[in-house]
Write an enzyme that holds these catalytic residues in place. Structure first.
Site, mmCIF file in Angstrom:
data_model
loop_
_atom_site.group_PDB
_atom_site.id
_atom_site.type_symbol
_atom_site.label_atom_id
_atom_site.label_comp_id
_atom_site.label_asym_id
_atom_site.label_seq_id
_atom_site.Cartn_x
_atom_site.Cartn_y
_atom_site.Cartn_z
ATOM 1 N N ASN A 220 0.861 -1.181 0.000
ATOM 2 C CA ASN A 220 0.000 0.000 0.000
ATOM 3 C C ASN A 220 0.900 1.234 0.000
ATOM 4 O O ASN A 220 1.522 1.544 1.009
ATOM 5 C CB ASN A 220 -0.896 -0.030 1.250
ATOM 6 C CG ASN A 220 -1.747 1.212 1.384
ATOM 7 O OD1 ASN A 220 -1.804 2.048 0.483
ATOM 8 N ND2 ASN A 220 -2.419 1.347 2.521
ATOM 9 N N TRP A 221 0.958 1.896 -1.142
ATOM 10 C CA TRP A 221 1.869 3.042 -1.270
ATOM 11 C C TRP A 221 1.320 4.293 -0.601
ATOM 12 O O TRP A 221 2.024 5.291 -0.471
ATOM 13 C CB TRP A 221 2.139 3.339 -2.747
ATOM 14 C CG TRP A 221 2.863 2.259 -3.487
ATOM 15 C CD1 TRP A 221 3.168 0.997 -3.034
ATOM 16 C CD2 TRP A 221 3.392 2.336 -4.825
ATOM 17 N NE1 TRP A 221 3.846 0.291 -4.000
ATOM 18 C CE2 TRP A 221 3.993 1.085 -5.106
ATOM 19 C CE3 TRP A 221 3.405 3.325 -5.798
ATOM 20 C CZ2 TRP A 221 4.602 0.820 -6.336
ATOM 21 C CZ3 TRP A 221 4.010 3.054 -7.022
ATOM 22 C CH2 TRP A 221 4.608 1.815 -7.284
ATOM 23 N N LYS A 222 0.048 4.269 -0.239
ATOM 24 C CA LYS A 222 -0.599 5.447 0.368
ATOM 25 C C LYS A 222 -0.389 6.669 -0.549
ATOM 26 O O LYS A 222 -0.338 6.505 -1.758
ATOM 27 C CB LYS A 222 -0.083 5.661 1.801
ATOM 28 C CG LYS A 222 -0.197 4.372 2.624
ATOM 29 C CD LYS A 222 -0.006 4.540 4.100
ATOM 30 C CE LYS A 222 -0.164 3.181 4.788
ATOM 31 N NZ LYS A 222 -0.050 3.268 6.236
ATOM 32 N N HIS B 123 -9.436 1.210 5.100
ATOM 33 C CA HIS B 123 -8.154 1.374 5.797
ATOM 34 C C HIS B 123 -8.365 2.299 6.997
ATOM 35 O O HIS B 123 -9.166 3.239 6.936
ATOM 36 C CB HIS B 123 -7.116 1.958 4.840
ATOM 37 C CG HIS B 123 -5.728 1.889 5.390
ATOM 38 N ND1 HIS B 123 -5.272 2.793 6.332
ATOM 39 C CD2 HIS B 123 -4.722 1.020 5.184
ATOM 40 C CE1 HIS B 123 -4.031 2.472 6.668
ATOM 41 N NE2 HIS B 123 -3.673 1.395 5.982
ATOM 42 N N GLU C 75 -6.760 4.686 8.077
ATOM 43 C CA GLU C 75 -6.559 6.114 7.774
ATOM 44 C C GLU C 75 -7.810 6.710 7.138
ATOM 45 O O GLU C 75 -8.144 7.866 7.372
ATOM 46 C CB GLU C 75 -5.322 6.278 6.865
ATOM 47 C CG GLU C 75 -4.047 6.002 7.654
ATOM 48 C CD GLU C 75 -2.901 5.419 6.841
ATOM 49 O OE1 GLU C 75 -2.934 5.454 5.598
ATOM 50 O OE2 GLU C 75 -1.958 4.901 7.476
ATOM 51 N N GLU D 289 -5.197 -4.899 10.574
ATOM 52 C CA GLU D 289 -4.147 -3.905 10.784
ATOM 53 C C GLU D 289 -4.410 -3.161 12.092
ATOM 54 O O GLU D 289 -5.204 -2.207 12.118
ATOM 55 C CB GLU D 289 -4.139 -2.886 9.637
ATOM 56 C CG GLU D 289 -3.878 -3.491 8.273
ATOM 57 C CD GLU D 289 -3.313 -2.449 7.304
ATOM 58 O OE1 GLU D 289 -2.221 -2.686 6.773
ATOM 59 O OE2 GLU D 289 -3.944 -1.399 7.111
ATOM 60 N N GLY E 152 2.704 2.225 10.785
ATOM 61 C CA GLY E 152 3.660 3.325 10.639
ATOM 62 C C GLY E 152 4.396 3.676 11.916
ATOM 63 O O GLY E 152 5.046 4.717 11.990
ATOM 64 N N SER F 256 3.681 -2.228 10.332
ATOM 65 C CA SER F 256 5.126 -2.297 10.569
ATOM 66 C C SER F 256 5.749 -3.647 10.210
ATOM 67 O O SER F 256 6.669 -4.107 10.902
ATOM 68 C CB SER F 256 5.453 -1.906 12.011
ATOM 69 O OG SER F 256 5.058 -0.565 12.247
ATOM 70 N N GLY G 256 3.027 -1.192 4.252
ATOM 71 C CA GLY G 256 3.099 0.230 3.944
ATOM 72 C C GLY G 256 4.533 0.634 3.633
ATOM 73 O O GLY G 256 5.048 0.377 2.538
ATOM 74 N N GLY G 257 5.190 1.235 4.621
ATOM 75 C CA GLY G 257 6.538 1.792 4.427
ATOM 76 C C GLY G 257 7.517 0.872 3.710
ATOM 77 O O GLY G 257 8.214 1.295 2.778
#
Ligand code: 13P
Length: 253
Positions: free
Chosen positions: A9-11, A98, A100, A170, A176, A216, A237-238
């Protein structure tokens, strides 16, 4: 055997040029790997990159997902992007709910019912996210919260439709933050989710349901999380923003 998936997920990161470079690096690295298990690799770039990214990757090896879609099919909804539009440019999956989006854009179970319907109608896979906040875990409400998120948004679905869902657990406190859930915490929640699904949809659907862990996940912890019996892959993510670390995580399956 249920499907294993590693999804990135590149956000809201990268401009098109950087996104294309990242996608083609992932594509090239993946070509040189013999993966031990059948695993579906998914990347979810921002909307603006979807068409060009899908043109630089081997669509037999990498599926393209969007990170969201509209609740409606079409019409006067300024600024929205429909599931049909996403399907039309080659998306195979859509990330829904998600944390967010729940936290910053007010997504509720009602919104997610509509979005899920749009995604399923267009024969794509909803990657349905759920997860508790830290206070909820500390109050020992995490099982109930996750169960409610799933049942409110998905339990109206027929067996046939539910069989196309992928769930991503999640925990919000792990997203993150660099603090991942322990393998035991991931396993107990995934097992709980499977039990809840079993009670509603029966053994076959529950056993075949792919449940991803997100929060993470990094090359150095992916293996132990993925080794848990009810963890079928990850939503990253990251660490999906660098081809090398994303590939290391895929190899950990
Ligand atoms: P991180 O891997 O950066 O914690 O993000 C997880 C996530 O939100 C994936 O959807």
């Amino acid at each position: 055997m249920r499907k294993k998936i590693v999804a990135g997920n590149w956000k809201m990161n990268t401009l098109v040029k950087e996104g294309l470079a990242l996608a083609s690096n992932i594509n090239d690295e993946l070509k040189n790997q013999t993966l031990r298990n059948e695993v579906e690799v998914i990347i979810a770039p921002p909307f603006t990159h979807l068409t060009s990214v899908s043109e630089v990757v081997d669509n037999n090896k990498i599926s393209i997902s969007s990170q969201n879609c509209a609740t409606e099919c079409c019409g006067a909804y300024t600024g929205e992007i429909s599931a049909e539009m996403l399907k039309n440019i080659g998306c195979r999956a859509v990330i829904l709910g998600h944390s967010e989006r729940r936290a910053y854009y007010g997504e509720t179970s009602e919104t997610l019912i509509k979005k899920t319907e749009q995604v399923l109608k267009n024969k794509m896979t909803p990657i349905f996210c759920c997860g508790e906040m830290l206070e909820e875990r500390e109050a020992n409400n995490h099982f109930k919260i996750v169960e409610t998120q799933i049942s409110e948004a998905l339990f109206h679905l027929s067996e046939e439709d539910f069989a196309n869902i992928v769930i991503a657990y999640e925990p919000v406190w792990a997203i993150g933050t660099g603090v991942t859930a322990s393998k035991e915490q991931a396993q107990e929640m995934h097992a709980h989710i499977r039990t809840v699904i079993k009670a509603k949809y029966g053994n076959t659907i529950a056993d075949n349901l792919t449940i991803l862990y997100g929060g993470s996940v990094k090359p150095n912890n992916a293996k132990e999380i993925f080794s848990q019996p009810d963890v079928d892959g990850g939503l990253i993510g990251g660490a999906s923003m660098k081809a090398e670390s994303f590939i290391e995580i895929i190899k950990a399956i």
